[in-house]
Design a protein around this motif. Structure first.
Motif, short mmCIF file in Angstrom:
data_model
loop_
_atom_site.label_atom_id
_atom_site.label_comp_id
_atom_site.label_asym_id
_atom_site.label_seq_id
_atom_site.Cartn_x
_atom_site.Cartn_y
_atom_site.Cartn_z
N PRO A 151 3.47 -6.61 2.70
CA PRO A 151 4.44 -6.04 1.82
C PRO A 151 5.71 -5.81 2.47
CG PRO A 151 2.64 -4.54 2.11
CD PRO A 151 2.56 -5.81 2.97
N ALA A 152 6.64 -5.25 1.34
CA ALA A 152 8.09 -4.89 1.76
C ALA A 152 8.19 -3.99 2.72
CB ALA A 152 9.05 -4.84 0.62
N ASN A 153 7.59 -2.86 2.88
CA ASN A 153 7.61 -1.99 4.07
C ASN A 153 7.23 -2.35 5.28
OD1 ASN A 153 4.71 -2.09 2.93
ND2 ASN A 153 4.55 -0.23 4.04
N PHE A 154 6.90 -3.78 5.62
CA PHE A 154 6.65 -4.07 6.81
C PHE A 154 7.91 -4.90 7.40
CE2 PHE A 154 2.23 -3.16 5.70
CZ PHE A 154 1.36 -3.63 6.71
N PHE A 155 8.02 -4.74 8.77
CA PHE A 155 9.13 -5.36 9.50
C PHE A 155 8.64 -5.92 10.57
CE2 PHE A 155 12.79 -5.75 12.35
CZ PHE A 155 13.52 -6.61 11.49
N HIS A 156 8.86 -7.50 10.78
CA HIS A 156 8.10 -8.05 12.05
C HIS A 156 9.12 -8.39 12.94
CE1 HIS A 156 4.95 -8.36 9.11
NE2 HIS A 156 5.94 -8.77 8.05
N THR A 157 8.61 -8.08 14.24
CA THR A 157 9.47 -8.39 15.52
C THR A 157 8.81 -9.38 16.05
OG1 THR A 157 8.45 -6.70 16.84
CG2 THR A 157 10.47 -5.99 15.55
N GLN B 219 -9.40 -1.69 5.86
CA GLN B 219 -9.33 -0.66 6.71
C GLN B 219 -8.38 0.42 6.76
OE1 GLN B 219 -11.13 -0.98 10.51
NE2 GLN B 219 -11.80 -3.16 10.40
N VAL B 220 -7.23 0.04 6.51
CA VAL B 220 -5.97 1.06 6.48
C VAL B 220 -5.08 0.84 5.29
CG1 VAL B 220 -4.62 2.17 8.12
CG2 VAL B 220 -6.14 0.48 9.02
N PRO B 221 -5.61 0.96 4.09
CA PRO B 221 -4.97 0.96 2.83
C PRO B 221 -3.62 1.70 2.88
CG PRO B 221 -6.87 2.09 2.38
CD PRO B 221 -7.13 1.45 3.46
N LEU B 222 -3.30 2.72 3.52
CA LEU B 222 -2.20 3.56 3.46
C LEU B 222 -1.25 2.69 3.99
CD1 LEU B 222 -1.12 6.41 2.96
CD2 LEU B 222 -1.71 6.90 5.36
N LEU B 223 -1.16 1.92 4.99
CA LEU B 223 -0.34 0.98 5.47
C LEU B 223 0.42 0.20 4.28
CD1 LEU B 223 -1.34 0.07 8.87
CD2 LEU B 223 0.17 1.86 8.30
N PHE B 224 -0.30 -0.17 3.28
CA PHE B 224 0.07 -1.08 2.28
C PHE B 224 0.69 -0.29 0.99
CE2 PHE B 224 -2.38 -3.51 5.02
CZ PHE B 224 -2.00 -4.64 5.00
N THR B 225 1.06 0.93 1.41
CA THR B 225 1.95 1.72 0.42
C THR B 225 3.12 1.99 0.91
OG1 THR B 225 1.09 4.04 1.49
CG2 THR B 225 -0.16 3.14 -0.14
#
Length: 425
Positions: free
Chosen positions: A44-50, A260-266
């Motif tokens: 989702p959009a709250n992820f930024f990839h390096t 496993q970590v749904p919170l990250l996808f908010t």
């Protein structure tokens, strides 16, 4: 004609590889663009990839990655310099070296480059620097080792009990100590872990990230506000070196992580990744010329110009890092069982030690003098030769002579600090 066939045919016809230039690395930039697109599509959009610069520290590779939307994760001062040269800006760089000097830390905090702290001694240095630069825009976090165990390759497992990386979460009272550290420092607003790498299962990686996410929630609860706003989950997505199939995919990883970590996808946290090998490996190949062939003990041996000097991991740890090879004729036609006899083959490199082998005891279409070999999946940690430790020498070489043990420097140039180099740019 498939894409790899076209690459090698073009390389031969345009003399990119010949009798003089006998081994080349090729990066498929169209493939690289698609890979980056696949990363962003999976999360989702709250992820930024390096991109982990150590995986391919070439400016001509990094600049397109920046254009495609990647940030840069660097693990040494030279990688930082290379990333800046490739056009990455301070706000899109993360510095993760476990051996940052005081000058490295000063440069990051002064210029607003994000960094992850490895240990308490480094924290003490940063405490002093934050008094000097109280308005620093650096996003600072702790690298935490959740100590959940390793994968199939010990040398690339980073979350073992005794790992050299990060703050050991389960030792003694370290968890409570870390919570107190964050509570006393409002400028600590990120947290980091890197659990996975080649040989690690996706479930292991996700478990480490779950531990750190729960820790971030606990720290914020104790403080009473969301001080930690960024979770850096590292990289380490394994690569399938046995075929052309991309497995696991970024989408596969995202699904396991979400379970496993749904919170990250908010939108509660900004989440940063540091993928390296998985971005570049399958978009790069090495092409080398067969200089000689011979037989020994019933084994067909093809000697090439690509070995331990550019295929270091495979030459020294062949069981952990096996790679595929495909033979081509001098005219660039793929060698198959239909046009060549299949024989037991060693494909050797040019270095003068017995272990310098690209592959050993493989059933391959017979390679002949002046044929070519394509070594697949080598876009990361191979021809970029990152082990020169980043082009910023800190180790000078001396010789000792005479009765007084006089020292004479024999290195090409003296070590420079990162800031000295930056000031020249």
């Amino acid at each position: 004609m498939n894409r790899k066939q076209n690459i090698i045919t073009t390389a031969i016809n345009e003399h990119a590889i010949d009798n003089n230039l006998t081994a080349i690395g090729v990066m498929d930039l169209d493939g690289l663009r698609k890979t980056v697109s696949d990363v962003y599509d999976a999360f989702p959009a709250n992820f930024f990839h390096t991109f982990a610069v150590k995986a391919n520290a070439l400016v001509k590779v990094l600049a397109p990655l920046r254009e495609y939307g990647m940030g840069a994760e660097v693990a040494s001062p030279g990688e930082l310099l290379i990333a800046l040269t490739a056009g990455f800006t301070a706000q899109n760089i993360i510095f993760d070296s476990p051996a940052k000097t005081l000058q490295d830390l000063r440069t990051c905090i002064k210029t607003g480059i994000a960094l992850n702290i490895d240990n308490l001694q480094e924290l003490a240095r940063i405490d002093t620097l934050m008094l000097e630069f109280p308005d620093s825009k650096s996003v600072i976090g702790f690298r935490v080792n959740p100590q959940i165990g390793g994968g199939k390759i010990g040398s690339t497992s980073t979350a073992t009990t005794t790992s050299k990386f990060g703050y050991a979460l389960l030792d003694e009272d370290n968890r409570q100590t870390l919570i107190a550290i964050y509570k006393a420092r409002p400028w600590l607003n990120s947290i980091h872990t890197h659990t996975g790498s080649q040989g690690c299962e996706l479930t292991l990686m996700a478990h480490g990230i779950k531990v750190i996410t729960e820790l971030a929630e606990e720290i914020n609860a104790v403080i009473g506000t969301q001080q930690i706003t960024r979770i850096d989950i590292g990289g380490g997505l394994p690569v399938n070196f046995s075929s052309e199939v991309i497995k696991p995919s970024f989408k596969d990883y995202a699904e396991v992580l979400k379970a496993q970590v749904p919170l990250l996808f908010t939108n509660k946290y900004q989440v940063k990744t540091e993928f390296g090998r998985a971005i570049v490996a399958k978009n790069g190949v090495i092409i080398t010329r067969v200089e000689y062939t011979k037989n020994a003990g019933g084994r067909h041996i093809a000697t090439t110009h690509a070995g331990a000097q550019i295929l270091t991991r495979t030459a020294f740890l062949p069981k952990s890092w096996p790679i595929r090879v495909t033979g081509y004729s001098a005219e660039g036609i793929e060698k198959t069982k239909d046009n060549s006899a299949v024989v037991t083959t060693d494909v050797a490199g040019p270095c003068c030690f017995a272990g310098d082998l690209i592959c050993s005891n493989q059933q391959l279409p017979k390679l002949e003098l002046n044929d070519y070999v394509m070594v697949h999946d080598t876009g990361g940690y191979y021809f970029s030769n990152h082990f020169d430790y980043n082009s910023l020498p800190r180790v000078a070489v001396y010789t000792v002579s005479g009765e007084d043990n006089d020292l004479s420097m024999t290195c090409i140039r003296k070590a420079e600090s990162l800031e000295d180099v930056l000031n020249k740019m």
